[in-house]
Design an enzyme around this catalytic site. Structure first.
Site, PDB file in Angstrom:
ATOM      1  N   ASP A 131       0.869  -1.165   0.000  1.00 25.94           N
ATOM      2  CA  ASP A 131       0.000   0.000   0.000  1.00 25.94           C
ATOM      3  C   ASP A 131       0.908   1.218   0.000  1.00 25.94           C
ATOM      4  OD1 ASP A 131      -1.626   2.160   0.570  1.00 25.94           O
ATOM      5  OD2 ASP A 131      -2.772   1.144   2.127  1.00 25.94           O
ATOM      6  N   TYR A 177     -10.148  15.413  -5.804  1.00 26.60           N
ATOM      7  CA  TYR A 177      -9.360  14.600  -6.736  1.00 26.60           C
ATOM      8  C   TYR A 177      -8.522  15.506  -7.648  1.00 26.60           C
ATOM      9  CZ  TYR A 177      -8.148  11.553 -10.632  1.00 26.60           C
ATOM     10  OH  TYR A 177      -7.455  10.871 -11.603  1.00 26.60           O
ATOM     11  N   GLY A 178      -9.162  16.498  -8.258  1.00 26.29           N
ATOM     12  CA  GLY A 178      -8.430  17.414  -9.127  1.00 26.29           C
ATOM     13  C   GLY A 178      -7.343  18.153  -8.368  1.00 26.29           C
ATOM     14  N   LYS A 209      -4.290  15.968  -7.863  1.00 21.43           N
ATOM     15  CA  LYS A 209      -3.497  15.806  -9.082  1.00 21.43           C
ATOM     16  C   LYS A 209      -2.776  17.097  -9.456  1.00 21.43           C
ATOM     17  CE  LYS A 209      -4.409  11.481 -10.079  1.00 21.43           C
ATOM     18  NZ  LYS A 209      -3.344  10.442  -9.978  1.00 21.43           N
TER      19      LYS A 209
END
Length: 235
Positions: free
Chosen positions: A53, A139-140, A143
């Site tokens: 992990d 999420y964006g 990233k």
């Protein structure tokens, strides 16, 4: 023969990337959390599987014991959107959602790169997303943070001749990203957003990663390469 490490290498883009390097005869090590899926992919491709992990410092540390002192290419593919649905005003859940995506998409890459960095000889490639440029909640944001962090990695590894880049896919079929929630209407919207009018394939992303790890790309570093059929246009 080179040694290639692909995190999250059991399915989707990770599997396609591992397969692409195996086609060159490279020694490929794939990591992931699901032992059964990981072992099956390793058997299918002739790769080696190590359960790890990438968000767990102890497991990443143990990964080093399974790897040679020289690792040519690291592909930080592990991650994905951990949040579907809103927090509905629950601040504790909102915090957990944001931390979940940061762990999955940024911290996983940070830990793995910090651990393997001293052994790298050629390239580190990190999986970004079109969402990191266009926005998509936590999420964006995770990233986008990955792309900024990549500049630091490139500066650190560059003097040794090691490159570091981000590959940012757009809509790509053959992955587990949507977790079975992709409707036909949403798929058509994503398809029409491209200039090529076709969905991306995992092989498209794997081919770009493979190129960035090749001698032809030795002077490309600290970059974000968008692979999205023109759905997001860079200048």
């Amino acid at each position: 023969m080179r040694t290639i490490v692909v995190t999250g290498g059991a399915t989707g883009i990770g599997r396609a990337t591992a397969e692409r390097f195996r086609a060159d005869g490279d020694d490929v090590v794939i990591t992931g959390r699901r032992a059964d899926v990981l072992e099956k992919t390793a058997t299918d491709l002739g790769a080696r599987a190590v359960v790890c992990d990438a968000t767990d410092p102890a497991q990443v540390q143990r990964l080093l014991d399974e790897l040679p002192e020289r690792v040519d290419v690291l592909v930080n593919n592990a991650g994905g959107n951990t949040v579907f649905g809103g927090a509905d005003g629950d601040l504790a859940r909102l915090k957990a959602d944001w931390l979940g995506n940061l762990e999955a998409n940024l911290i996983s890459a940070v830990l793995t790169t910090a651990a393997l960095g001293p052994r790298l000889t050629t390239a580190a490639v990190h999986l970004g997303s079109i969402a990191g440029a266009r926005g998509a909640g936590s999420y964006g944001a995770s990233k986008a943070a990955l792309a900024i962090w990549n500049a630091d990695v490139a500066a650190e590894l560059g003097p040794r001749g090691v490159t570091s880049n981000v590959v940012a896919p757009g809509f790509t079929a053959g992955t587990e990203f949507f977790k079975g929630r992709l409707t036909g209407e949403r798929r058509e919207t994503l398809l029409q957003a491209t200039l090529t009018k076709r969905e991306g394939e995992v092989a498209d992303i794997a081919g770009t990663i493979h190129f960035l790890a090749s001698p032809a790309a030795r002077h490309i570093t600290a970059q974000v390469l968008h692979v999205n059929g023109g759905a997001y246009i860079t200048r």
